[in-house]
Design a protein around this motif. Structure first.
Motif, PDB file in Angstrom:
ATOM      1  N   THR A 167       0.929  -1.101   0.064  1.00 36.37           N
ATOM      2  CA  THR A 167       0.018   0.110  -0.023  1.00 36.37           C
ATOM      3  C   THR A 167       0.849   1.268  -0.166  1.00 36.37           C
ATOM      4  O   THR A 167       0.652   2.338  -0.788  1.00 36.37           O
ATOM      5  CB  THR A 167      -1.023   0.043   1.204  1.00 36.37           C
ATOM      6  N   VAL A 168       2.063   1.226   0.750  1.00 38.14           N
ATOM      7  CA  VAL A 168       2.708   2.644   0.978  1.00 38.14           C
ATOM      8  C   VAL A 168       3.435   2.811  -0.569  1.00 38.14           C
ATOM      9  O   VAL A 168       3.526   3.803  -0.946  1.00 38.14           O
ATOM     10  CB  VAL A 168       3.826   2.467   1.897  1.00 38.14           C
ATOM     11  N   ALA A 169       3.847   1.457  -1.214  1.00 40.82           N
ATOM     12  CA  ALA A 169       4.838   1.495  -2.473  1.00 40.82           C
ATOM     13  C   ALA A 169       3.563   2.031  -3.482  1.00 40.82           C
ATOM     14  O   ALA A 169       3.934   2.843  -4.372  1.00 40.82           O
ATOM     15  CB  ALA A 169       5.223   0.032  -2.851  1.00 40.82           C
ATOM     16  N   GLY A 170       2.337   1.542  -3.405  1.00 38.73           N
ATOM     17  CA  GLY A 170       1.484   1.967  -4.349  1.00 38.73           C
ATOM     18  C   GLY A 170       1.122   3.631  -4.194  1.00 38.73           C
ATOM     19  O   GLY A 170       0.868   4.073  -5.172  1.00 38.73           O
ATOM     20  N   PHE A 171       1.268   4.128  -3.071  1.00 33.74           N
ATOM     21  CA  PHE A 171       0.807   5.505  -2.822  1.00 33.74           C
ATOM     22  C   PHE A 171       2.085   6.261  -3.420  1.00 33.74           C
ATOM     23  O   PHE A 171       1.769   7.363  -3.975  1.00 33.74           O
ATOM     24  CB  PHE A 171       0.725   5.757  -1.252  1.00 33.74           C
ATOM     25  N   ILE A 172       3.251   5.663  -2.982  1.00 29.63           N
ATOM     26  CA  ILE A 172       4.340   6.744  -3.535  1.00 29.63           C
ATOM     27  C   ILE A 172       4.406   6.585  -4.947  1.00 29.63           C
ATOM     28  O   ILE A 172       4.720   7.493  -5.659  1.00 29.63           O
ATOM     29  CB  ILE A 172       5.771   5.921  -3.023  1.00 29.63           C
ATOM     30  N   MET A 173       4.133   5.369  -5.646  1.00 28.18           N
ATOM     31  CA  MET A 173       4.145   5.465  -6.978  1.00 28.18           C
ATOM     32  C   MET A 173       2.797   6.411  -7.797  1.00 28.18           C
ATOM     33  O   MET A 173       3.282   6.903  -8.609  1.00 28.18           O
ATOM     34  CB  MET A 173       3.962   4.037  -7.532  1.00 28.18           C
ATOM     35  N   ALA A 174       1.886   6.464  -6.847  1.00 29.94           N
ATOM     36  CA  ALA A 174       0.946   7.276  -7.538  1.00 29.94           C
ATOM     37  C   ALA A 174       1.234   8.604  -7.430  1.00 29.94           C
ATOM     38  O   ALA A 174       0.941   9.417  -8.342  1.00 29.94           O
ATOM     39  CB  ALA A 174      -0.400   7.112  -6.757  1.00 29.94           C
ATOM     40  N   VAL A 185      -3.790   0.737  -9.356  1.00 25.98           N
ATOM     41  CA  VAL A 185      -3.196  -0.017  -8.556  1.00 25.98           C
ATOM     42  C   VAL A 185      -3.352   0.294  -6.934  1.00 25.98           C
ATOM     43  O   VAL A 185      -3.660  -0.667  -6.281  1.00 25.98           O
ATOM     44  CB  VAL A 185      -1.717  -0.381  -8.878  1.00 25.98           C
ATOM     45  N   PHE A 186      -3.188   1.484  -6.802  1.00 28.59           N
ATOM     46  CA  PHE A 186      -3.167   1.881  -5.442  1.00 28.59           C
ATOM     47  C   PHE A 186      -4.381   1.802  -5.024  1.00 28.59           C
ATOM     48  O   PHE A 186      -4.607   1.272  -3.671  1.00 28.59           O
ATOM     49  CB  PHE A 186      -2.744   3.382  -5.411  1.00 28.59           C
ATOM     50  N   GLY A 187      -5.534   2.092  -5.746  1.00 30.28           N
ATOM     51  CA  GLY A 187      -6.815   1.799  -5.018  1.00 30.28           C
ATOM     52  C   GLY A 187      -7.205   0.381  -4.938  1.00 30.28           C
ATOM     53  O   GLY A 187      -7.847  -0.077  -3.736  1.00 30.28           O
ATOM     54  N   SER A 188      -6.553  -0.466  -5.689  1.00 28.74           N
ATOM     55  CA  SER A 188      -6.795  -1.949  -5.541  1.00 28.74           C
ATOM     56  C   SER A 188      -6.081  -2.409  -3.991  1.00 28.74           C
ATOM     57  O   SER A 188      -6.608  -3.203  -3.466  1.00 28.74           O
ATOM     58  CB  SER A 188      -6.335  -2.608  -6.640  1.00 28.74           C
ATOM     59  N   VAL A 189      -4.730  -2.024  -3.900  1.00 34.88           N
ATOM     60  CA  VAL A 189      -4.152  -2.495  -2.913  1.00 34.88           C
ATOM     61  C   VAL A 189      -4.758  -1.963  -1.440  1.00 34.88           C
ATOM     62  O   VAL A 189      -4.810  -2.336  -0.548  1.00 34.88           O
ATOM     63  CB  VAL A 189      -2.527  -2.312  -2.923  1.00 34.88           C
ATOM     64  N   LEU A 190      -5.194  -0.621  -1.570  1.00 36.42           N
ATOM     65  CA  LEU A 190      -5.815   0.051  -0.476  1.00 36.42           C
ATOM     66  C   LEU A 190      -7.035  -0.524  -0.037  1.00 36.42           C
ATOM     67  O   LEU A 190      -7.351  -0.868   1.246  1.00 36.42           O
ATOM     68  CB  LEU A 190      -6.052   1.478  -0.806  1.00 36.42           C
ATOM     69  N   LYS A 191      -7.809  -0.903  -0.940  1.00 32.32           N
ATOM     70  CA  LYS A 191      -9.103  -1.748  -0.667  1.00 32.32           C
ATOM     71  C   LYS A 191      -8.613  -3.162   0.133  1.00 32.32           C
ATOM     72  O   LYS A 191      -9.267  -3.424   1.137  1.00 32.32           O
ATOM     73  CB  LYS A 191     -10.141  -2.288  -1.880  1.00 32.32           C
ATOM     74  N   GLU A 192      -7.636  -3.813  -0.400  1.00 33.29           N
ATOM     75  CA  GLU A 192      -7.045  -5.051   0.249  1.00 33.29           C
ATOM     76  C   GLU A 192      -6.504  -4.685   1.653  1.00 33.29           C
ATOM     77  O   GLU A 192      -6.987  -5.544   2.464  1.00 33.29           O
ATOM     78  CB  GLU A 192      -6.013  -5.665  -0.695  1.00 33.29           C
ATOM     79  N   PHE A 193      -5.953  -3.505   1.656  1.00 35.22           N
ATOM     80  CA  PHE A 193      -5.412  -3.317   2.900  1.00 35.22           C
ATOM     81  C   PHE A 193      -6.326  -3.031   3.923  1.00 35.22           C
ATOM     82  O   PHE A 193      -6.207  -3.475   5.174  1.00 35.22           O
ATOM     83  CB  PHE A 193      -4.182  -2.175   2.867  1.00 35.22           C
ATOM     84  N   LEU A 194      -7.244  -2.225   3.472  1.00 34.10           N
ATOM     85  CA  LEU A 194      -8.367  -1.801   4.474  1.00 34.10           C
ATOM     86  C   LEU A 194      -9.421  -2.834   4.710  1.00 34.10           C
ATOM     87  O   LEU A 194     -10.516  -2.878   5.547  1.00 34.10           O
ATOM     88  CB  LEU A 194      -9.182  -0.610   4.078  1.00 34.10           C
ATOM     89  N   GLY A 195      -9.409  -3.823   3.905  1.00 36.59           N
ATOM     90  CA  GLY A 195     -10.490  -4.901   3.987  1.00 36.59           C
ATOM     91  C   GLY A 195     -11.710  -4.598   3.512  1.00 36.59           C
ATOM     92  O   GLY A 195     -12.810  -5.140   3.968  1.00 36.59           O
ATOM     93  N   VAL A 196     -11.725  -3.625   2.586  1.00 39.72           N
ATOM     94  CA  VAL A 196     -13.158  -3.023   1.957  1.00 39.72           C
ATOM     95  C   VAL A 196     -13.288  -3.953   0.997  1.00 39.72           C
ATOM     96  O   VAL A 196     -12.738  -4.594   0.232  1.00 39.72           O
ATOM     97  CB  VAL A 196     -12.887  -1.601   1.439  1.00 39.72           C
ATOM     98  N   GLY A 197     -14.836  -4.236   0.706  1.00 40.44           N
ATOM     99  CA  GLY A 197     -15.106  -5.191  -0.367  1.00 40.44           C
ATOM    100  C   GLY A 197     -15.578  -6.293   0.260  1.00 40.44           C
ATOM    101  O   GLY A 197     -15.781  -6.538   1.470  1.00 40.44           O
TER     102      GLY A 197
END
Length: 125
Positions: A46-53, A90-102
């Motif tokens: 998630t942190v790497a996805g945020f940095i890349m975004a 990608v960041f949205g996808s990993v953030l949803k996975e990290f937060l357990g949303v969905g």
């Protein structure tokens, strides 16, 4: 001292362009290394996805606006904007996975359990 001499003719925008590229390569390399070694976690991804975004936001802005090298439509222009949109996907996808949303638990259930005539959404197949 030597690097100051080498980069002394660059403008601040050129510094930023090179820095975003270098940081993006390092982050991509590290996340690939962690993933291949099996040491990646949802937080690291998630942190790497945020940095890349953030980096692709800077990249698309610096490259395609004002006097950037990709102001004219071409491969460079399209790749900057494609990277921008893909990095946020990608960041949205990993953030949803990290937060357990969905509905991850419903997606993990076999389709045979839902064969009782219930309506099944496409996200849960």
């Amino acid at each position: 001292m030597c690097l100051g001499f080498i980069f002394s003719n660059f403008t601040p925008i050129q510094y930023t362009q090179y820095n975003t590229g270098i940081i993006g390569l390092v982050v991509s390399f590290l996340i690939s290394l962690f993933s291949s070694l099996g040491r990646d976690s949802a937080l690291i991804t998630t942190v790497a996805g945020f940095i890349m975004a953030v980096l692709y936001t800077l990249c698309a802005g610096l490259l395609t606006f004002d006097n950037g090298p990709a102001t004219y439509v071409g491969n460079h222009y399209f790749s900057a904007w494609a990277g921008f949109f893909i990095s946020f996907a990608v960041f949205g996808s990993v953030l949803k996975e990290f937060l357990g949303v969905g509905n991850a638990a419903a997606a993990a259930t076999p389709a045979s359990e839902n064969a009782g005539g219930e309506d099944v959404e496409m996200d849960n197949i």
